[in-house]
Scaffold this motif. Structure first.
Motif, PDB file in Angstrom:
ATOM      1  N   ASN A 259      27.898 -24.913   5.786  1.00 23.98           N
ATOM      2  CA  ASN A 259      28.131 -25.649   7.033  1.00 23.98           C
ATOM      3  C   ASN A 259      27.058 -25.363   8.084  1.00 23.98           C
ATOM      4  O   ASN A 259      27.112 -25.909   9.183  1.00 23.98           O
ATOM      5  N   MET A 260      26.117 -24.510   7.743  1.00 26.83           N
ATOM      6  CA  MET A 260      25.081 -24.125   8.700  1.00 26.83           C
ATOM      7  C   MET A 260      23.998 -25.198   8.778  1.00 26.83           C
ATOM      8  O   MET A 260      23.456 -25.627   7.755  1.00 26.83           O
TER       9      MET A 260
ATOM     10  N   ILE B 189      20.373 -22.197  12.132  1.00 25.45           N
ATOM     11  CA  ILE B 189      19.298 -21.346  11.607  1.00 25.45           C
ATOM     12  C   ILE B 189      18.371 -20.902  12.730  1.00 25.45           C
ATOM     13  O   ILE B 189      17.974 -19.728  12.808  1.00 25.45           O
ATOM     14  N   GLU B 190      18.046 -21.821  13.627  1.00 23.09           N
ATOM     15  CA  GLU B 190      17.172 -21.493  14.757  1.00 23.09           C
ATOM     16  C   GLU B 190      17.818 -20.444  15.662  1.00 23.09           C
ATOM     17  O   GLU B 190      17.137 -19.529  16.159  1.00 23.09           O
ATOM     18  N   ILE B 191      19.126 -20.555  15.876  1.00 24.18           N
ATOM     19  CA  ILE B 191      19.850 -19.582  16.698  1.00 24.18           C
ATOM     20  C   ILE B 191      19.791 -18.208  16.044  1.00 24.18           C
ATOM     21  O   ILE B 191      19.529 -17.193  16.708  1.00 24.18           O
ATOM     22  N   LEU B 192      20.019 -18.150  14.741  1.00 24.86           N
ATOM     23  CA  LEU B 192      19.988 -16.880  14.017  1.00 24.86           C
ATOM     24  C   LEU B 192      18.596 -16.253  14.071  1.00 24.86           C
ATOM     25  O   LEU B 192      18.460 -15.037  14.265  1.00 24.86           O
TER      26      LEU B 192
ATOM     27  N   ARG C 125      17.236 -16.557   5.168  1.00 26.26           N
ATOM     28  CA  ARG C 125      16.493 -17.264   4.108  1.00 26.26           C
ATOM     29  C   ARG C 125      17.446 -17.804   3.046  1.00 26.26           C
ATOM     30  O   ARG C 125      17.318 -18.959   2.607  1.00 26.26           O
ATOM     31  N   LEU C 126      18.414 -16.992   2.625  1.00 25.76           N
ATOM     32  CA  LEU C 126      19.364 -17.430   1.599  1.00 25.76           C
ATOM     33  C   LEU C 126      20.198 -18.616   2.071  1.00 25.76           C
ATOM     34  O   LEU C 126      20.454 -19.560   1.308  1.00 25.76           O
ATOM     35  N   ILE C 127      20.622 -18.572   3.330  1.00 24.15           N
ATOM     36  CA  ILE C 127      21.408 -19.684   3.878  1.00 24.15           C
ATOM     37  C   ILE C 127      20.551 -20.941   3.959  1.00 24.15           C
ATOM     38  O   ILE C 127      20.980 -22.036   3.598  1.00 24.15           O
TER      39      ILE C 127
ATOM     40  N   LYS D  91      20.026 -22.617   0.701  1.00 21.83           N
ATOM     41  CA  LYS D  91      21.265 -22.999   0.020  1.00 21.83           C
ATOM     42  C   LYS D  91      21.450 -22.222  -1.289  1.00 21.83           C
ATOM     43  O   LYS D  91      21.748 -22.787  -2.355  1.00 21.83           O
ATOM     44  N   ALA D  92      21.247 -20.927  -1.204  1.00 21.35           N
ATOM     45  CA  ALA D  92      21.416 -20.068  -2.376  1.00 21.35           C
ATOM     46  C   ALA D  92      22.867 -20.095  -2.837  1.00 21.35           C
ATOM     47  O   ALA D  92      23.762 -20.471  -2.072  1.00 21.35           O
ATOM     48  N   PRO D  93      23.151 -19.714  -4.090  1.00 19.73           N
ATOM     49  CA  PRO D  93      24.539 -19.668  -4.575  1.00 19.73           C
ATOM     50  C   PRO D  93      25.414 -18.833  -3.639  1.00 19.73           C
ATOM     51  O   PRO D  93      24.991 -17.780  -3.162  1.00 19.73           O
TER      52      PRO D  93
END
Length: 227
Positions: free
Chosen positions: A103-104, A109-112, A189-191, A194-196
């Motif tokens: 859902n990200m 991602i920019e906020i993180l 990076r994983l998010i 779209k890593a498993p």
């Protein structure tokens, strides 16, 4: 003239504050150790007044507490409660992040990335309390998107319990801060890729466990110093 004296007093208090804070964070003053005000004042070449003011500030920071018949002592962490709570947070946060990962958005991602950058700046300035605040914002930004209100509330309650034990683990294990920033970058990076979800869940769980292990190692080294 009066203003200059006041500024000088503030400067001495700040100096005493930084000195005591560094001694605590570097483990020179261990948990439960009494702070002898006259001794610190003599070491700094100052009166006891700025030292007392500094101790009051450190009490607000949660690094020092007053105990009857003992005076000012370095705060003692409830080790068992911290370990138990963080162990649960590791599982909950890992699962919540796995759910949130799909859902990200790019905006998330920019906020993180920005939060992680601010954490690096806080580390550079030795602002460990602020580092802890940013760390909580980082993880809450993620788990708020998990879509499970009950899970969110459980994590919030567990985090509040951790805060009662110690405002920020990074004031106690400052060397863990740099590793945490690097691990956050990997989580982002994983998010983003779209890593498993099982890989994301395991990575976040291990991230929390790494903090737990750093805490255990710090406690063990502190006990060995006292033996």
């Amino acid at each position: 003239m009066r203003k200059n004296n006041q500024d000088q007093s503030i400067s001495k208090t700040q100096y005493a504050y930084e000195f005591l804070r560094t001694q605590i964070l570097e483990g020179v003053y261990g948990p439960g150790q009494r702070i002898i005000i006259d001794q610190v004042a003599k070491e700094l070449g100052a009166s006891t007044i700025p030292v007392r003011e500094a101790i009051r500030q450190l009490e607000v920071d949660g690094l020092i507490q007053y105990k009857p018949y003992s005076g000012a002592i370095v705060s003692v962490i409830n080790e068992i409660e911290y370990i138990e709570t963080l162990s649960v947070v590791a599982v909950l946060d890992g699962y919540a992040t796995a759910l949130s990962s799909r859902n990200m958005t790019d905006a998330h991602i920019e906020i993180l990335q920005e939060l992680n950058k601010q954490m690096e700046e806080a580390l550079y300035q030795f602002e460990f309390e602020q580092f802890g605040v940013l760390n909580r914002q980082f993880h809450s930004t993620i788990y708020q998107e998990c879509g499970n209100v009950f899970l969110q509330e459980e994590i919030r309650q567990a985090q509040q319990r951790l805060d009662r034990v110690r405002r920020s683990i990074f004031t106690f294990v400052p060397q863990r801060a740099r590793q945490s920033i690097e691990e956050h970058a990997n989580i982002i990076r994983l998010i983003q890729e779209k890593a498993p979800t099982n890989e994301i869940e395991e990575t976040v769980r291990q991230h929390r466990i790494n903090t737990l292990n750093a805490f255990k190692n710090r406690m063990n080294s502190g006990q060995n110093k006292m033996e």
